[in-house]
Motif scaffolding. Structure first.
Motif, mmCIF file in Angstrom:
data_model
loop_
_atom_site.group_PDB
_atom_site.id
_atom_site.type_symbol
_atom_site.label_atom_id
_atom_site.label_comp_id
_atom_site.label_asym_id
_atom_site.label_seq_id
_atom_site.Cartn_x
_atom_site.Cartn_y
_atom_site.Cartn_z
ATOM 1 N N ARG A 1 1.720 -1.349 0.293
ATOM 2 C CA ARG A 1 0.172 -0.175 0.274
ATOM 3 C C ARG A 1 0.754 1.310 -0.103
ATOM 4 N NH1 ARG A 1 -3.847 -2.361 4.776
ATOM 5 N NH2 ARG A 1 -1.736 -3.224 5.299
ATOM 6 N N ASP A 2 2.295 1.083 0.472
ATOM 7 C CA ASP A 2 3.298 2.121 0.211
ATOM 8 C C ASP A 2 3.322 2.902 -1.455
ATOM 9 O OD1 ASP A 2 3.119 2.241 3.196
ATOM 10 O OD2 ASP A 2 4.717 0.817 3.094
ATOM 11 N N PRO A 3 4.285 3.722 -0.916
ATOM 12 C CA PRO A 3 4.450 4.406 -2.551
ATOM 13 C C PRO A 3 5.454 3.692 -3.283
ATOM 14 C CG PRO A 3 3.761 6.220 -1.244
ATOM 15 C CD PRO A 3 3.594 4.759 0.029
ATOM 16 N N PRO A 4 5.383 2.627 -4.690
ATOM 17 C CA PRO A 4 6.458 2.910 -4.836
ATOM 18 C C PRO A 4 8.285 3.755 -4.621
ATOM 19 C CG PRO A 4 4.785 2.333 -6.596
ATOM 20 C CD PRO A 4 4.550 3.494 -5.360
ATOM 21 N N GLY A 5 8.667 2.519 -4.522
ATOM 22 C CA GLY A 5 9.964 2.985 -4.399
ATOM 23 C C GLY A 5 10.699 2.663 -5.271
ATOM 24 N N VAL A 6 12.403 3.361 -5.437
ATOM 25 C CA VAL A 6 13.005 2.685 -6.240
ATOM 26 C C VAL A 6 13.642 0.651 -6.678
ATOM 27 C CG1 VAL A 6 14.595 4.718 -6.809
ATOM 28 C CG2 VAL A 6 15.421 3.245 -5.073
ATOM 29 N N PHE A 7 13.602 0.265 -5.248
ATOM 30 C CA PHE A 7 13.571 -0.677 -4.541
ATOM 31 C C PHE A 7 12.394 -2.117 -4.525
ATOM 32 C CE2 PHE A 7 17.045 1.130 -2.797
ATOM 33 C CZ PHE A 7 18.649 0.890 -3.274
ATOM 34 N N THR A 8 11.034 -1.111 -5.317
ATOM 35 C CA THR A 8 9.914 -2.002 -4.764
ATOM 36 C C THR A 8 9.769 -2.752 -5.857
ATOM 37 O OG1 THR A 8 8.971 0.511 -3.918
ATOM 38 C CG2 THR A 8 7.425 -1.684 -4.707
ATOM 39 N N GLN A 9 10.632 -2.644 -6.980
ATOM 40 C CA GLN A 9 10.322 -3.761 -8.319
ATOM 41 C C GLN A 9 11.192 -4.613 -7.856
ATOM 42 O OE1 GLN A 9 12.202 -4.732 -12.056
ATOM 43 N NE2 GLN A 9 10.407 -3.162 -12.628
ATOM 44 N N TRP A 10 12.478 -4.765 -7.628
ATOM 45 C CA TRP A 10 13.558 -5.217 -7.110
ATOM 46 C C TRP A 10 13.003 -6.653 -5.962
ATOM 47 C CZ3 TRP A 10 16.036 -6.270 -1.860
ATOM 48 C CH2 TRP A 10 16.849 -6.680 -2.805
#
Length: 212
Positions: free
Chosen positions: A21-30
């Motif tokens: 539910r948190d906003p995606p960050g640079v590591f979210t996809q990984w």
């Protein structure tokens, strides 16, 4: 995803819990892709994020087709019409995309809440493009989802086939949900890629990285 990366992802989740539910960050996809190597951790992330699922009947890998970590999300958790069985990590990516990309884009461009995401399915034991020869599609391991349209709370339906070329709010919405998917999925294919995707978005979790 190697063993070292999986261990690092597990350690990271211990100190920085992943919540879809948190906003995606640079590591979210990984971090989402790393869940494919740890089904137990994946289910913990889904539960933490309020995504209810049931285990899908396993399909042991034979001839490049099958999965053992499949889940079926409840319709109340992910707004897919007739939610299909998919790999746990794919369910996590779809949930994050719906909540952090699709729902805000619907309100921004169309002034209505999302009611349903219509799809062409996830698991299908076939080669890429259904060819008789060649490499297996990511659908062959339930590591992909094809999305065709979106139904809004006000009754409107926005389809990839009918609205991708729209120069107004409908087209802007579809481009936003495509572009936002690129930060969560590894493979994102749209009508901009080729004619085979003129009527749907294809999303998968790799191994190839592409956004078009």
């Amino acid at each position: 995803m190697g063993v070292t990366a999986t261990i690092l992802a597990s350690d990271l989740d211990r100190y920085w819990p992943l919540d879809l539910r948190d906003p995606p960050g640079v590591f979210t996809q990984w971090r989402i892709r790393a869940l494919a190597a740890s089904p137990d951790q994946c289910r913990r992330v889904l539960a933490r994020s309020g995504v209810e699922v049931r285990a899908a009947s396993p399909r042991p890998l034979v001839g490049g087709c099958g999965y053992v970590d499949g889940v079926v999300p409840t319709a109340a958790s992910i707004a897919l019409d007739a939610p299909p069985a998919m790999r746990c990590a794919m369910a996590a990516a779809v949930a994050a995309w719906e909540r952090r990309v699709v729902e805000p884009a619907a309100l921004k461009h169309l002034g209505s809440k999302l009611a349903e995401i219509r799809h062409f399915g996830s698991y299908s034991c076939r080669n890429v493009y259904g060819r008789a020869t060649g490499r297996r599609s990511q659908h062959a391991t339930a590591n992909a989802l094809d999305v065709a349209a979106f139904r809004l709370a006000d009754g409107r339906t926005i389809s990839v086939l009918g609205d991708w070329s729209d120069g107004g709010a409908r087209g802007a919405f579809l481009r936003d949900v495509r572009d936002g998917a690129c930060g969560l999925f590894a493979g994102v294919l749209s009508p901009d890629y080729n004619a085979a995707h003129r009527d749907h978005f294809h999303f998968d979790l790799g191994p190839f990285d592409i956004c078009r």
